[in-house]
Design a protein around this motif. Structure first.
Motif, short mmCIF file in Angstrom:
data_model
loop_
_atom_site.label_atom_id
_atom_site.label_comp_id
_atom_site.label_asym_id
_atom_site.label_seq_id
_atom_site.Cartn_x
_atom_site.Cartn_y
_atom_site.Cartn_z
N PHE A 117 0.07 4.36 0.94
CA PHE A 117 -0.54 5.52 1.60
C PHE A 117 -0.07 5.82 3.01
O PHE A 117 -0.59 6.75 3.62
CB PHE A 117 -2.06 5.38 1.58
N CYS A 118 0.84 5.07 3.57
CA CYS A 118 1.45 5.54 4.83
C CYS A 118 2.64 4.66 5.18
O CYS A 118 2.90 3.65 4.54
CB CYS A 118 0.44 5.63 5.98
N LEU B 286 -6.08 -4.07 6.14
CA LEU B 286 -5.90 -2.84 5.37
C LEU B 286 -6.88 -1.80 5.92
O LEU B 286 -7.94 -2.16 6.43
CB LEU B 286 -6.22 -3.05 3.88
N CYS B 287 -6.54 -0.55 5.77
CA CYS B 287 -7.50 0.50 6.13
C CYS B 287 -8.22 0.96 4.87
O CYS B 287 -7.98 0.46 3.77
CB CYS B 287 -6.81 1.65 6.83
N CYS C 115 0.86 -1.18 0.00
CA CYS C 115 0.00 0.00 0.00
C CYS C 115 0.90 1.24 0.00
O CYS C 115 1.87 1.29 0.75
CB CYS C 115 -0.90 0.01 1.24
N CYS D 222 1.73 -1.79 4.73
CA CYS D 222 0.90 -2.99 4.60
C CYS D 222 1.17 -3.65 3.25
O CYS D 222 1.26 -2.98 2.23
CB CYS D 222 -0.57 -2.61 4.70
N PRO E 14 -3.65 3.73 10.37
CA PRO E 14 -4.79 2.98 10.90
C PRO E 14 -4.50 1.53 11.26
O PRO E 14 -5.02 1.03 12.27
CB PRO E 14 -5.82 3.07 9.77
N VAL E 15 -3.71 0.84 10.46
CA VAL E 15 -3.44 -0.56 10.81
C VAL E 15 -2.53 -0.63 12.05
O VAL E 15 -2.69 -1.52 12.89
CB VAL E 15 -2.85 -1.31 9.60
FE1 SF4 Z 1 -2.05 1.66 3.67
FE2 SF4 Z 1 -3.73 1.96 5.68
FE3 SF4 Z 1 -1.78 0.13 5.80
FE4 SF4 Z 1 -1.20 2.69 5.95
S1 SF4 Z 1 -2.38 1.53 7.44
S2 SF4 Z 1 -0.11 1.17 4.71
S3 SF4 Z 1 -2.69 3.60 4.59
S4 SF4 Z 1 -3.53 0.13 4.40
#
Ligand code: SF4
Length: 698
Positions: free
Chosen positions: A15-16, A46-47, A13, A20, A196-197
């Motif tokens: 996004f942060c 996942l978020c 992912c 993940c 979030p995760v």
């Molecule tokens: Fe992506 Fe959300 Fe995992 Fe961050 S916590 S890597 S935004 S799925």
């Protein structure tokens, strides 16, 4: 679930910093679904961003052809969101013409004004290989250390304090180590929204009996799970933390053996906190002295206590001091070097750790060799075959000041959006517009791209293969899942092309060749081969040899400092640069939303995410809204000494009084038009978490 007509690609992912692992389901060369894979950071979780955010790459707004500014077309910088007619300023060009114009523009400035008249911003969204080659291009092709990226805006102060105190700027323990912690001390971070995760691991740990202490001026979602909530006054971090250090010393909670064997400068620290009793600091930070003492005992006496923090700690003019205090807290109590202990600055962007490791910062070469250090520099002078500038370069905000002053004349920006992310945007946009040659390598017509002379259409995350390093120091592989649109090219190929045009004889056919070169120069990753990453899915550095399993927990018996010990650094109270007054009576705090990542360039082009949070909103306590005579959902105007925006108000009981929180993802109400560019003197990070603002009904 395998669906006929679909293929699956294992990746990450974007996004942060949690990192993940994902499975992209691809049909007709588009990602149609994303599942969580069983990676170490997420174990299938996942978020909402990871699950529903990837359609941004297929947006019709993608840049698909090189663009060159029409001759004489002025660079308008006084816009809110990107104007609809932005394209009128550009004409389409061939790659040959665009690259030739870009390279010749930068080379002309280099020859005429010298190497330091050029600068480059790389990206923490790109791969390690892209970050490494970009900084190598600036250092060997431009010829200076004027290279930086968004770490300057998020954890530069954390890194400054960690390098100074422990000899390493990275985390000591992975997030998932909270499962081994008896006490979790979370300060200045809102993982439910931003990681979030990671927040789910904290919740799981609490469910299993860990005690959670949440310290934040804003009452966040995780506070509901906390045993103690310290809603301290914004800007009083040092008062609170020094009061905890005072308590550790006064109440005999010091781990004497640890302090004796593994730290230095204890006497300086002891003298430095002597005036910070909890009783004296209670009125400063707004937390009862008994609570400060109770929380300190809890943290110090537990079998394993872990500290995690976010940008609520780092984005202050005293951000480095805040982190010095956290380091001292862990050191005095010996809460480091074991599972469930340690220090974890939660990284924001998906590869901000790796980009920093790769040297995408103006004072450090790859692997944190200081640019002025002869031994470190010689490693890369040998590897790259050129003499390097030994003077540290300018940082993000300093580069903007230099552009305004005319000493920086040309810039190459790859995948960053300073026209949205920098503080005091009016100034930053004017600075970018004033450049003689601005080359922007991007996937969308961002607020920065529309100020460019040449726009180079590049690759989105699911279109590239490369390594990324998450907040845990874990190196993982992302794999290309879909093709690039139109004439867009791989970021890596564009950087290599630029390097050749600037006179460098670069030949890299695949990211793995760049990674192989990185391993030659960087001891921390030397044992992490590309094949290993494909086989094992991820390896955590330091990993000096191929038979080394990697080290999720570090500092077990020594710190990577010259004498192996941690340095304790005392701090004093330093007020925010701009305090509220009669004209600007509120405190402005900026940050992110769950659905929108950073400047919104990607997530606001993701259909589901933008449908959930389509509008810019400002969060205020309901009492403040009542006082203003504004209903939740009504329009308000925010004004600081630097700019003004209008947006919707949202009632939030967790907000402290006389404060307003604004996300910085919305161009139509850009939070950074308001923010203060004052910098922390060590980390050079702007004070995004505190400035004075006026709030009125719109
Ligand atoms: Fe992506 Fe959300 Fe995992 Fe961050 S916590 S890597 S935004 S799925």
């Amino acid at each position: 679930v395998i669906v006929a007509g679909e293929r699956q690609v294992r990746s990450l992912c974007p996004f942060c910093g949690v990192g993940c692992q994902t499975v992209f389901h691809v049909r007709d060369e588009r990602i149609v679904r994303v599942d969580g894979a069983d990676g170490p950071a997420n174990q299938g979780r996942l978020c909402v961003k990871g699950r529903f955010g990837m359609d941004y790459a297929a947006s019709p707004q993608r840049l698909t052809v090189p663009l060159v500014r029409r001759e004489g077309f002025p660079k308008r910088h006084d816009f809110g969101r990107v104007p609809d007619d932005w394209r009128d300023a550009f004409r389409e060009a061939s790659w040959e013409e665009a690259m030739s114009l870009a390279a010749s523009g930068l080379a002309r400035i280099r020859e005429r004004d010298g190497p330091r008249a050029l600068a480059g911003f790389g990206s923490a969204k790109g791969s390690n290989e892209e970050a490494y080659l970009f900084q190598k291009l600036v250092r060997t092709g431009f010829g200076s250390n004027n290279v930086d990226h968004c770490t300057r805006l998020c954890h530069a102060s954390s890194v400054a304090a960690l390098l100074e105190g422990l000899g390493s700027g990275a985390v000591s323990n992975p997030v998932s180590d909270v499962r081994h912690a008896e006490v979790i001390f979370l300060i200045g971070a809102n993982p439910t929204v931003n990681h979030p995760v990671a927040a789910t691991w904290i919740k799981n740990a609490v469910d299993r009996g860990a005690k959670l202490v949440v310290a934040d001026p804003r009452r966040t979602e995780l506070a509901r799970r906390a045993t103690h909530v310290l809603q301290f006054r914004a800007d009083s971090d040092v008062a609170l933390l020094n009061a905890m250090l005072y308590t550790v010393i006064e109440e005999g909670l010091v781990d004497e053996a640890f302090v004796r064997d593994r730290t230095t400068h204890f006497d300086d620290l002891k003298a430095g906190v002597a005036a910070f009793s909890p009783e004296a600091m209670a009125t400063v930070c707004g937390i009862d002295a008994c609570v400060i003492r109770e929380v300190t005992r809890l943290y110090a006496r537990s079998r394993a206590s872990m500290i995690l923090w976010g940008m609520g700690v780092s984005q202050h003019v005293h951000g480095t001091d805040n982190v010095r205090c956290l380091i001292a807290l862990a050191m005095l109590t010996g809460q480091i070097g074991r599972p469930g202990t340690g220090l974890h600055p939660l990284r924001g962007q998906n590869n901000v750790q790796g980009a920093s490791d790769a040297g995408l910062i103006p004072m450090m070469l790859p692997d944190y060799h200081r640019v002025g250090d002869a031994a470190g520099a010689s490693i890369f002078e040998t590897l790259w075959g050129v003499a390097l500038d030994r003077e540290p370069g300018l940082t993000v905000v300093e580069i903007m000041h230099a552009a305004m002053a005319g000493s920086i004349r040309g810039m190459y920006i790859m995948g960053e959006n300073p026209a949205m992310s920098d503080p005091d945007l009016s100034h930053a946009r004017e600075a970018l517009a004033s450049l003689e040659c601005l080359v922007v390598q991007e996937i969308f017509p961002t607020e920065t791209a529309v100020l460019a002379d040449v726009i180079l259409p590049a690759s989105a995350f699911p279109e590239k293969t490369g390594t990324f390093t998450n907040t845990d120091r874990r190196v993982q592989l992302a794999r290309q899942a879909v093709p690039m649109p139109g004439q867009a090219r791989q970021d890596l190929d564009i950087v290599v092309d630029m390097a050749r045009r600037l006179g460098l004889d670069w030949r890299y056919a695949h990211p793995r060749e760049v990674w192989a070169e990185m391993r030659l120069g960087m001891e921390s990753i030397r044992g992490i081969s590309w094949e290993r990453l494909e086989r094992e899915g991820g390896v955590t550095y330091p990993c000096p040899s191929e038979d080394d399993p990697g080290h999720p927990v570090v500092f077990i018996d020594r710190f990577p400092t010259p004498d192996g010990r941690a340095r304790l650094v005392p701090t004093q109270l330093v007020p925010a640069d701009e305090r509220p007054d009669d004209d600007y009576p509120f405190v402005l705090i900026t940050g992110r939303l769950l659905e929108h990542w950073h400047t919104g360039a990607m997530t606001r082009r993701a259909a589901v995410l933008d449908a959930i949070e389509p509008e810019a909103t400002a969060a205020l306590h309901p009492d403040e809204l009542a006082r203003l005579g504004v209903a939740s959902g009504g329009r308000i105007a925010l004004r600081t000494r630097r700019g003004a925006i209008e947006l919707y108000a949202r009632a939030d009981e967790g907000m402290p009084r006389a404060s307003v929180f604004v996300p910085f993802a919305f161009a139509e109400a850009a939070a950074n038009l308001l923010t203060n560019p004052a910098l922390d003197p060590d980390g050079k990070i702007p004070e995004f978490k505190f400035c004075a603002v006026r709030v009125e009904p719109a």
